[in-house]
Design a protein around this motif. Sequence first.
Motif, PDB file in Angstrom:
ATOM      1  N   GLU A 140      39.996  40.893  38.035  1.00 19.32           N
ATOM      2  CA  GLU A 140      40.385  42.442  37.943  1.00 19.32           C
ATOM      3  C   GLU A 140      40.680  42.031  39.694  1.00 19.32           C
ATOM      4  O   GLU A 140      40.240  41.959  40.416  1.00 19.32           O
ATOM      5  N   ARG A 141      41.564  43.400  39.654  1.00 19.08           N
ATOM      6  CA  ARG A 141      42.157  43.106  41.150  1.00 19.08           C
ATOM      7  C   ARG A 141      41.647  45.068  41.257  1.00 19.08           C
ATOM      8  O   ARG A 141      42.322  45.814  40.461  1.00 19.08           O
ATOM      9  N   SER A 142      41.617  44.968  42.715  1.00 20.43           N
ATOM     10  CA  SER A 142      41.186  46.514  43.226  1.00 20.43           C
ATOM     11  C   SER A 142      43.314  46.671  43.728  1.00 20.43           C
ATOM     12  O   SER A 142      43.269  45.951  44.571  1.00 20.43           O
ATOM     13  N   LEU A 143      42.600  48.306  44.340  1.00 18.02           N
ATOM     14  CA  LEU A 143      44.054  48.622  44.648  1.00 18.02           C
ATOM     15  C   LEU A 143      43.557  47.720  46.737  1.00 18.02           C
ATOM     16  O   LEU A 143      45.048  47.015  47.026  1.00 18.02           O
ATOM     17  N   ILE A 144      42.812  47.639  46.956  1.00 21.33           N
ATOM     18  CA  ILE A 144      42.957  46.696  48.436  1.00 21.33           C
ATOM     19  C   ILE A 144      43.197  44.862  47.699  1.00 21.33           C
ATOM     20  O   ILE A 144      43.626  44.778  49.031  1.00 21.33           O
ATOM     21  N   SER A 145      42.873  44.665  46.854  1.00 24.37           N
ATOM     22  CA  SER A 145      43.779  43.426  46.908  1.00 24.37           C
ATOM     23  C   SER A 145      45.301  42.887  46.676  1.00 24.37           C
ATOM     24  O   SER A 145      45.483  42.218  47.552  1.00 24.37           O
ATOM     25  N   TRP A 146      45.349  44.172  46.350  1.00 23.83           N
ATOM     26  CA  TRP A 146      46.610  44.018  45.622  1.00 23.83           C
ATOM     27  C   TRP A 146      47.298  44.139  47.016  1.00 23.83           C
ATOM     28  O   TRP A 146      48.187  43.195  47.756  1.00 23.83           O
ATOM     29  N   THR A 147      46.868  44.974  47.608  1.00 23.83           N
ATOM     30  CA  THR A 147      47.231  45.314  49.112  1.00 23.83           C
ATOM     31  C   THR A 147      47.334  44.058  49.935  1.00 23.83           C
ATOM     32  O   THR A 147      47.876  44.246  51.048  1.00 23.83           O
ATOM     33  N   ILE A 148      46.536  43.420  50.162  1.00 27.68           N
ATOM     34  CA  ILE A 148      46.337  42.158  51.009  1.00 27.68           C
ATOM     35  C   ILE A 148      47.467  41.365  50.720  1.00 27.68           C
ATOM     36  O   ILE A 148      47.276  40.747  51.441  1.00 27.68           O
TER      37      ILE A 148
END
Length: 516
Positions: free
Chosen positions: A153-161
């Motif tokens: 599972e990936r959040s928008l924060i994960s993608w941005t980092i």
Amino acid sequence: MRIAAITRDRPPHTKHTAEVVNANTVVSISFFAAFCPVSSRRFPAIGFERHSDEAKNKGNDFVAWNSLISSFASIGNASGAKNAFDAMPGWTIVSWNALLDAYARKGQQLRRMESLLDAMPEWNVVSWTIMLKAFTKEGQIDSAVAVFDSMQERSLISWTIFLQAYAARSGHLAQARNVFERMPQHDAVSCNVMLVAFAQAADPASAKRVFDSMRQWTDVSWISLLAAFARNGNLEGAKNTFDTSPFRNLLLSTAMLQAFAQSGHIDQAQAFFESMPEWDLVAWNTLLTAFAQAGDLYSALPVFRKMPVKDIVSWTSLLRACSRDPAAASIVFHSMPQRDIVAWTSILEIYSQAGELGAARSTFDRMPELDTICWTAMIFACSRSSAGEQALELYALMQMEGWNPNGVTCLNVLAACAHLGLVDRCQGFLGSMILDHGLSPGIEHISCAIDLLGRMGRLEQAEELLRAMPFSPDAAAIRALLSSSRTHRDVDRARRRARSSCSSLATIPLLSNAML
């Protein structure tokens, strides 16, 4: 860190004495802080003891305890976070993640994070994201990729980092663009990451496309777009961006000031600076640096004297403004209240450019630390002063010390070989650039080799190297071969080469001389 340890499947775990609370609330605040300036995340030291006492009085109030751990984490106090964690009567997933985040923020704590992960009864998307952030911060891009690919599972924060992991690294713009295009959604933060990356790459067209796709802009958006135009040499585009922006703050004004300076419009930069309603140290240093880059000590000195506050950047800029006056540079250097490697390298380069080999070597030997740029500057000083043997000895010592050369280093080594007439060593070094250091010889490197081969009478090899160049030869390379042909009275070769290079007007007088 053992990637397998964090990418293996984790079975669900229920060994908790505490009831799990909502993880998103606390951690979203924590990660929002990661994208804010450090100055906005400072917590006063006083009151922590009171906060701790209040948390203890709460007993099983895990929100209070987790808030205390996150407070310690936000100021990089990993030991304080660990003490609070150990004092808790039990832990929730938020508690574990808060401590994990404390180690990530402190930096260079990957081993402790690995141990903590092994002890955690369960992980969630926040746990994965913290590890992703830690690897990104430490520059371990391969480990960051392994973590990201293992996330279910990936959040928008994960993608941005993950996007930031590529965007912040030079030479990884294509990978950053790929990640950005794969993201299921974008926000202002992720778009700004790409805007900054395109600005650094001097790609205003791509920056403008991202900018136009944004639903709302921040001052970072406007500054990045302006910088993209400026770095591309499009001053008009930078000015239009500045005039269109709804923001009129010091940051945007300083970016416009820097655009004038980068384009070489020093007079406009000074006029714009004087029109600004306020200045901070960055604005003062930007104007000072503009004069320094132009070698204009006469204009830089009054600016320096007017500055209400000066830092090491101010002093180093004034030092660089003395690039044409080694004596003045020496006075400034010895007047500096503190010096870093940039200041040391600057005075070394000034001595090198002036041909003062003794002063350059004395400075080099006294430097508290060295890097590739320092070694290159010293090798250049030797090569420029016709001390080719010293240059080659320094290069050998540089390699023994474990420093890798860059393209400029290699050019100076080739120049030393050329001065000494070491043809075979020159040819061998060209091959070493590719095989040993992964560097592609540029036109300057090949032209240097052609000049040496020609001067030593190896005209056939020189012409073959010219033909084998992976790019069109420039006038310098052609002139080197024609000049050598004239020296060795090889008129046919000079005529043939001039015919095939007739687009270069510089070959006409050389051809005439070769046929005399």
